[in-house]
Design a protein around this motif. Structure first.
Motif, PDB file in Angstrom:
ATOM      1  N   SER A 110       1.026  -1.233   0.189  1.00 20.62           N
ATOM      2  CA  SER A 110       0.200   0.205   0.090  1.00 20.62           C
ATOM      3  C   SER A 110       0.581   0.859  -0.054  1.00 20.62           C
ATOM      4  N   ALA A 111       1.867   1.358  -0.652  1.00 19.22           N
ATOM      5  CA  ALA A 111       2.586   2.160  -0.580  1.00 19.22           C
ATOM      6  C   ALA A 111       1.886   3.703  -1.149  1.00 19.22           C
ATOM      7  N   ALA A 112       1.672   3.670  -2.292  1.00 17.91           N
ATOM      8  CA  ALA A 112       1.226   4.420  -2.726  1.00 17.91           C
ATOM      9  C   ALA A 112      -0.446   5.017  -1.941  1.00 17.91           C
ATOM     10  N   TYR A 113      -0.749   4.361  -1.469  1.00 15.33           N
ATOM     11  CA  TYR A 113      -1.955   4.925  -0.285  1.00 15.33           C
ATOM     12  C   TYR A 113      -0.928   6.234   0.355  1.00 15.33           C
ATOM     13  N   THR A 114      -2.475   7.300   1.170  1.00 15.83           N
ATOM     14  CA  THR A 114      -2.344   8.727   1.358  1.00 15.83           C
ATOM     15  C   THR A 114      -2.190   7.335   3.251  1.00 15.83           C
ATOM     16  N   ASP A 115      -2.262   8.835   3.470  1.00 14.04           N
ATOM     17  CA  ASP A 115      -1.991   8.187   4.980  1.00 14.04           C
ATOM     18  C   ASP A 115      -3.149   7.592   6.335  1.00 14.04           C
TER      19      ASP A 115
END
Length: 112
Positions: free
Chosen positions: A101-106
């Motif tokens: 989920s690296a590209a997800y926002t916090d």
């Protein structure tokens, strides 16, 4: 800027470290060209080591995840990956979520 002195060593290192064939290396160049402005010693190598050591991913898993989304190397180890690993550990969640989920926002990450 000399390509032979600057870019070639990075390409050679990535190809060797991730066991990339020419087509895989080409895909990485086309998909995430800014990767080649990163320092291997200060940026790329520490991330790959973190994925294997701290996230517990195998070399082949790391290789597959980076080939499928080279931009994962563009996220900050200090500001994104390490804090999220701490959240996963505290929640008892699978550490692999950090890379997946690296590209997800916090906010999106916390919903997972």
């Amino acid at each position: 800027y000399n390509i032979e002195d600057n870019l070639a060593p990075t390409l050679d290192w990535l190809q060797s470290r991730l066991n990339l064939n020419r087509m895989e290396l080409k895909k990485m160049i086309v998909t995430f060209p800014s990767l080649f402005g990163y320092s291997v010693e200060d940026n790329v190598e520490p991330k790959l080591d973190f994925f294997e050591r701290d996230l517990g991913l195998s070399v082949s898993d790391v290789r597959a995840k980076i080939i499928s989304a080279p931009s994962r190397l563009g996220q900050s180890l200090k500001k994104r990956y390490r804090p999220r690993l701490e959240v996963c550990r505290a929640a008892g969640a699978d550490p692999a979520i950090v890379l997946n989920s690296a590209a997800y926002t916090d906010e999106e990450f916390c919903k997972r």
